[in-house]
Design a protein around this motif. Structure first.
Motif, PDB file in Angstrom:
ATOM      1  N   SER A  15       0.812  -1.212   0.000  1.00 10.13           N
ATOM      2  CA  SER A  15       0.000   0.000   0.000  1.00 10.13           C
ATOM      3  C   SER A  15       0.848   1.265   0.000  1.00 10.13           C
ATOM      4  O   SER A  15       0.339   2.345  -0.210  1.00 10.13           O
ATOM      5  CB  SER A  15      -0.916   0.010   1.238  1.00 10.13           C
ATOM      6  OG  SER A  15      -0.130   0.034   2.419  1.00 10.13           O
ATOM      7  N   ASP A  16       2.145   1.144   0.260  1.00  7.02           N
ATOM      8  CA  ASP A  16       3.004   2.324   0.324  1.00  7.02           C
ATOM      9  C   ASP A  16       4.295   2.033  -0.411  1.00  7.02           C
ATOM     10  O   ASP A  16       5.324   1.759   0.194  1.00  7.02           O
ATOM     11  CB  ASP A  16       3.282   2.694   1.782  1.00  7.02           C
ATOM     12  CG  ASP A  16       3.947   4.074   1.879  1.00  7.02           C
ATOM     13  OD1 ASP A  16       4.284   4.472   3.006  1.00  7.02           O
ATOM     14  OD2 ASP A  16       4.127   4.723   0.834  1.00  7.02           O
ATOM     15  N   GLU A  17       4.284   2.096  -1.745  1.00  9.56           N
ATOM     16  CA  GLU A  17       5.446   1.754  -2.551  1.00  9.56           C
ATOM     17  C   GLU A  17       6.585   2.744  -2.349  1.00  9.56           C
ATOM     18  O   GLU A  17       7.747   2.431  -2.580  1.00  9.56           O
ATOM     19  CB  GLU A  17       5.055   1.700  -4.035  1.00  9.56           C
ATOM     20  CG  GLU A  17       4.099   0.571  -4.361  1.00  9.56           C
ATOM     21  CD  GLU A  17       3.848   0.457  -5.860  1.00  9.56           C
ATOM     22  OE1 GLU A  17       4.379   1.312  -6.596  1.00  9.56           O
ATOM     23  OE2 GLU A  17       3.141  -0.467  -6.270  1.00  9.56           O
ATOM     24  N   ALA A  18       6.280   3.969  -1.938  1.00  8.77           N
ATOM     25  CA  ALA A  18       7.327   4.972  -1.758  1.00  8.77           C
ATOM     26  C   ALA A  18       8.284   4.591  -0.645  1.00  8.77           C
ATOM     27  O   ALA A  18       9.417   5.075  -0.597  1.00  8.77           O
ATOM     28  CB  ALA A  18       6.706   6.329  -1.475  1.00  8.77           C
ATOM     29  N   ASP A  19       7.850   3.733   0.301  1.00  8.78           N
ATOM     30  CA  ASP A  19       8.692   3.347   1.418  1.00  8.78           C
ATOM     31  C   ASP A  19       9.484   2.082   1.153  1.00  8.78           C
ATOM     32  O   ASP A  19      10.223   1.626   2.020  1.00  8.78           O
ATOM     33  CB  ASP A  19       7.831   3.151   2.676  1.00  8.78           C
ATOM     34  CG  ASP A  19       7.339   4.486   3.220  1.00  8.78           C
ATOM     35  OD1 ASP A  19       7.975   5.502   2.884  1.00  8.78           O
ATOM     36  OD2 ASP A  19       6.339   4.495   3.946  1.00  8.78           O
ATOM     37  N   PHE A  20       9.318   1.472  -0.022  1.00  7.49           N
ATOM     38  CA  PHE A  20      10.069   0.263  -0.330  1.00  7.49           C
ATOM     39  C   PHE A  20      11.546   0.595  -0.514  1.00  7.49           C
ATOM     40  O   PHE A  20      11.893   1.588  -1.151  1.00  7.49           O
ATOM     41  CB  PHE A  20       9.547  -0.402  -1.606  1.00  7.49           C
ATOM     42  CG  PHE A  20       8.274  -1.173  -1.406  1.00  7.49           C
ATOM     43  CD1 PHE A  20       8.177  -2.128  -0.416  1.00  7.49           C
ATOM     44  CD2 PHE A  20       7.177  -0.936  -2.230  1.00  7.49           C
ATOM     45  CE1 PHE A  20       7.013  -2.842  -0.245  1.00  7.49           C
ATOM     46  CE2 PHE A  20       6.009  -1.646  -2.051  1.00  7.49           C
ATOM     47  CZ  PHE A  20       5.922  -2.601  -1.053  1.00  7.49           C
ATOM     48  N   PRO A  21      12.441  -0.221   0.039  1.00  9.80           N
ATOM     49  CA  PRO A  21      13.868   0.000  -0.214  1.00  9.80           C
ATOM     50  C   PRO A  21      14.214  -0.287  -1.671  1.00  9.80           C
ATOM     51  O   PRO A  21      13.494  -1.006  -2.363  1.00  9.80           O
ATOM     52  CB  PRO A  21      14.546  -1.013   0.726  1.00  9.80           C
ATOM     53  CG  PRO A  21      13.528  -2.084   0.928  1.00  9.80           C
ATOM     54  CD  PRO A  21      12.189  -1.396   0.895  1.00  9.80           C
ATOM     55  N   TRP A  22      15.294   0.292  -2.109  1.00 13.26           N
ATOM     56  CA  TRP A  22      15.751   0.117  -3.497  1.00 13.26           C
ATOM     57  C   TRP A  22      17.227  -0.247  -3.465  1.00 13.26           C
ATOM     58  O   TRP A  22      18.051   0.516  -2.966  1.00 13.26           O
ATOM     59  CB  TRP A  22      15.525   1.394  -4.290  1.00 13.26           C
ATOM     60  CG  TRP A  22      15.844   1.270  -5.755  1.00 13.26           C
ATOM     61  CD1 TRP A  22      15.020   0.856  -6.746  1.00 13.26           C
ATOM     62  CD2 TRP A  22      17.084   1.601  -6.391  1.00 13.26           C
ATOM     63  NE1 TRP A  22      15.656   0.888  -7.958  1.00 13.26           N
ATOM     64  CE2 TRP A  22      16.929   1.349  -7.768  1.00 13.26           C
ATOM     65  CE3 TRP A  22      18.310   2.085  -5.934  1.00 13.26           C
ATOM     66  CZ2 TRP A  22      17.956   1.557  -8.683  1.00 13.26           C
ATOM     67  CZ3 TRP A  22      19.334   2.291  -6.835  1.00 13.26           C
ATOM     68  CH2 TRP A  22      19.147   2.035  -8.208  1.00 13.26           C
ATOM     69  N   VAL A  23      17.567  -1.424  -3.973  1.00 13.73           N
ATOM     70  CA  VAL A  23      18.948  -1.901  -3.991  1.00 13.73           C
ATOM     71  C   VAL A  23      19.258  -2.455  -5.367  1.00 13.73           C
ATOM     72  O   VAL A  23      18.452  -3.199  -5.931  1.00 13.73           O
ATOM     73  CB  VAL A  23      19.196  -2.992  -2.925  1.00 13.73           C
ATOM     74  CG1 VAL A  23      20.647  -3.464  -2.978  1.00 13.73           C
ATOM     75  CG2 VAL A  23      18.846  -2.491  -1.543  1.00 13.73           C
ATOM     76  N   SER A  24      20.407  -2.083  -5.909  1.00 12.97           N
ATOM     77  CA  SER A  24      20.845  -2.603  -7.191  1.00 12.97           C
ATOM     78  C   SER A  24      22.242  -3.195  -7.023  1.00 12.97           C
ATOM     79  O   SER A  24      23.159  -2.501  -6.576  1.00 12.97           O
ATOM     80  CB  SER A  24      20.859  -1.507  -8.258  1.00 12.97           C
ATOM     81  OG  SER A  24      21.304  -2.018  -9.503  1.00 12.97           O
ATOM     82  N   VAL A  25      22.387  -4.465  -7.371  1.00 15.17           N
ATOM     83  CA  VAL A  25      23.670  -5.157  -7.255  1.00 15.17           C
ATOM     84  C   VAL A  25      24.211  -5.405  -8.655  1.00 15.17           C
ATOM     85  O   VAL A  25      23.536  -6.030  -9.484  1.00 15.17           O
ATOM     86  CB  VAL A  25      23.527  -6.496  -6.492  1.00 15.17           C
ATOM     87  CG1 VAL A  25      24.901  -7.125  -6.273  1.00 15.17           C
ATOM     88  CG2 VAL A  25      22.818  -6.283  -5.167  1.00 15.17           C
TER      89      VAL A  25
END
Length: 224
Positions: A15-25
């Motif tokens: 319900s709150d995609e803005a709070d999802f962490p973002w990691v790129s490996v």
């Protein structure tokens, strides 16, 4: 590796995609580059020796001149070029990304070998794979909606992987050494490399392929 996360973020609340962490490996080709750099003098000398041998000939075998020299050198360069292209494809296409509550793993062909919600992930598993050589450590990602995916840590940015495991908040379970039958039984659907499972047959095919390649290279100058 790049990471962006919000304090107090929940990785499973859609319900709150803005709070999802973002990691790129990103992929790490450092081990392959280091080995290639260290072996480059030997490779260069070997390519030159093969080229000169094909150009001058030996014993009763007549040389093929400049064509033999060029083909001899190219015979060594071509496999290295193929390895370089494969590494380049992996650097350009492969990646592990945690974004918008989804974990995505892409291979060197830009195919999604895993694309699943973080909420469906069931665990991270460390094990020792039944393969030859010193690099046997593997990490298996399991989920309720996708078949297991195998990660070889030496081919990925180490710091990026650590950040990813921290953001996933999944427990690690160590399985120790697993034979191929036990590995497939414990992780149904896990991809197993054909060349490792059938080590004898793959070795025979590799030897036959090398013999055919050498025979082609030796005789190629006389057909041109």
């Amino acid at each position: 590796m790049t990471i962006r996360s919000s304090e107090g973020a929940s990785s499973t609340d859609p319900s709150d995609e803005a709070d999802f962490p973002w990691v790129s490996v990103r992929p790490d080709n450092g081990s392959g580059k280091s080995l290639l750099i260290k072996g480059s003098p030997i490779i260069a000398i070997g390519a030159l020796r093969i080229g000169l041998l094909m150009a001058k000939g030996r014993g009763d075998s007549a040389g093929s001149g400049m064509r033999g020299l060029m083909i001899g050198i190219l015979a060594v360069v071509f496999p290295l070029l193929c390895v370089g292209v494969l590494n380049g494809l992996r650097w350009a296409n492969a990646g592990i990304r945690l974004e918008d509550g989804f974990l995505t793993v892409r291979d060197r062909w830009n195919r999604k070998v895993l694309h699943t919600p973080v909420s469906s992930l069931t665990g991270l598993h460390t094990l020792t794979a039944p393969i030859d050589g010193p690099h046997k450590s593997r990490i298996v990602i399991t989920s309720a909606t996708h078949r297991p995916v195998v990660i070889d840590p030496r081919f990925w940015d180490a710091e990026g992987l650590r950040e990813l495991w921290q953001e996933l908040h999944l427990p690690f379970q160590d399985h120790g050494f697993l034979t191929w039958p036990l590995l497939r039984k414990r992780f149904p659907g896990i991809p197993t490399p054909w060349r490792h499972v059938h080590i004898v047959l793959s070795t025979i095919l590799l030897v036959l392929g090398c013999i055919a390649y050498v025979a082609l290279v030796v005789n190629l100058p006389f057909f041109l």
